[in-house]
Enzyme design. Sequence first.
Site, mmCIF file in Angstrom:
data_model
loop_
_atom_site.group_PDB
_atom_site.id
_atom_site.type_symbol
_atom_site.label_atom_id
_atom_site.label_comp_id
_atom_site.label_asym_id
_atom_site.label_seq_id
_atom_site.Cartn_x
_atom_site.Cartn_y
_atom_site.Cartn_z
ATOM 1 N N TYR A 1 0.838 -1.203 0.000
ATOM 2 C CA TYR A 1 0.000 0.000 0.000
ATOM 3 C C TYR A 1 0.874 1.254 0.000
ATOM 4 O O TYR A 1 0.651 2.175 -0.786
ATOM 5 C CB TYR A 1 -0.936 -0.006 1.216
ATOM 6 C CG TYR A 1 -1.900 1.151 1.234
ATOM 7 C CD1 TYR A 1 -3.130 1.054 0.587
ATOM 8 C CD2 TYR A 1 -1.589 2.346 1.878
ATOM 9 C CE1 TYR A 1 -4.020 2.122 0.588
ATOM 10 C CE2 TYR A 1 -2.464 3.411 1.883
ATOM 11 C CZ TYR A 1 -3.681 3.290 1.241
ATOM 12 O OH TYR A 1 -4.555 4.355 1.232
ATOM 13 N N HIS B 1 1.366 4.157 -3.024
ATOM 14 C CA HIS B 1 1.102 5.582 -2.787
ATOM 15 C C HIS B 1 2.368 6.431 -2.923
ATOM 16 O O HIS B 1 2.281 7.591 -3.323
ATOM 17 C CB HIS B 1 0.417 5.791 -1.434
ATOM 18 C CG HIS B 1 -1.042 5.513 -1.496
ATOM 19 N ND1 HIS B 1 -1.543 4.228 -1.512
ATOM 20 C CD2 HIS B 1 -2.103 6.346 -1.608
ATOM 21 C CE1 HIS B 1 -2.861 4.290 -1.616
ATOM 22 N NE2 HIS B 1 -3.228 5.561 -1.675
ATOM 23 N N TYR C 1 -3.760 16.274 1.947
ATOM 24 C CA TYR C 1 -4.267 14.901 2.004
ATOM 25 C C TYR C 1 -3.224 14.014 2.678
ATOM 26 O O TYR C 1 -2.082 13.951 2.240
ATOM 27 C CB TYR C 1 -4.548 14.412 0.590
ATOM 28 C CG TYR C 1 -5.408 13.182 0.454
ATOM 29 C CD1 TYR C 1 -5.710 12.358 1.528
ATOM 30 C CD2 TYR C 1 -5.931 12.831 -0.778
ATOM 31 C CE1 TYR C 1 -6.506 11.246 1.381
ATOM 32 C CE2 TYR C 1 -6.726 11.716 -0.948
ATOM 33 C CZ TYR C 1 -6.999 10.922 0.138
ATOM 34 O OH TYR C 1 -7.787 9.806 -0.018
ATOM 35 N N TRP D 1 -7.565 3.751 -10.620
ATOM 36 C CA TRP D 1 -6.822 3.650 -9.359
ATOM 37 C C TRP D 1 -7.505 2.671 -8.412
ATOM 38 O O TRP D 1 -6.854 1.837 -7.787
ATOM 39 C CB TRP D 1 -6.671 5.030 -8.718
ATOM 40 C CG TRP D 1 -5.919 5.006 -7.418
ATOM 41 C CD1 TRP D 1 -6.452 5.067 -6.162
ATOM 42 C CD2 TRP D 1 -4.506 4.889 -7.244
ATOM 43 N NE1 TRP D 1 -5.453 5.006 -5.219
ATOM 44 C CE2 TRP D 1 -4.242 4.896 -5.865
ATOM 45 C CE3 TRP D 1 -3.431 4.788 -8.131
ATOM 46 C CZ2 TRP D 1 -2.961 4.803 -5.340
ATOM 47 C CZ3 TRP D 1 -2.151 4.696 -7.599
ATOM 48 C CH2 TRP D 1 -1.929 4.701 -6.223
ATOM 49 N N TRP D 2 -8.820 2.793 -8.309
ATOM 50 C CA TRP D 2 -9.559 1.874 -7.437
ATOM 51 C C TRP D 2 -9.322 0.422 -7.844
ATOM 52 O O TRP D 2 -9.116 -0.443 -6.996
ATOM 53 C CB TRP D 2 -11.047 2.168 -7.482
ATOM 54 C CG TRP D 2 -11.492 3.399 -6.781
ATOM 55 C CD1 TRP D 2 -10.783 4.188 -5.924
ATOM 56 C CD2 TRP D 2 -12.776 3.995 -6.893
ATOM 57 N NE1 TRP D 2 -11.555 5.231 -5.489
ATOM 58 C CE2 TRP D 2 -12.785 5.140 -6.066
ATOM 59 C CE3 TRP D 2 -13.922 3.683 -7.607
ATOM 60 C CZ2 TRP D 2 -13.898 5.959 -5.937
ATOM 61 C CZ3 TRP D 2 -15.038 4.494 -7.483
ATOM 62 C CH2 TRP D 2 -15.014 5.620 -6.652
#
EC number: 5.1.3.32
Length: 104
Positions: free
Chosen positions: A18, A22, A41, A76-77
């Site tokens: 993960y 990112h 963010y 992306w999802w």
Amino acid sequence: MERVASIMYLYPGNQEEYKKRHDALWPEMKEALKAHGAANYSIFLDEKTDTLFAYVEVEDKAIYDKIAETEICQKWWKYMAPIMKSNPNNSPVALDLKEVFYLA
């Protein structure tokens, strides 16, 4: 600016992946986030429970929510779905949080 927070969930064993994904966030995804009013963010990880805590400041929540309709967000999802709990449309399973305290 509106402050928005939510919780998402990784599948066990995917913390490093993960972070890796990112760290290499696609430039098109960054652009889409900014174009939809996202700023400051951050995503935090509870390493013991694989729970993610996301915080973002948005200019307008209704505009920010429209990012879900973009091709890059849906791509992306799909890319992230194998490593985190996801809905049938590949969006992450997320629990929106209610703000109960703020100190400016």
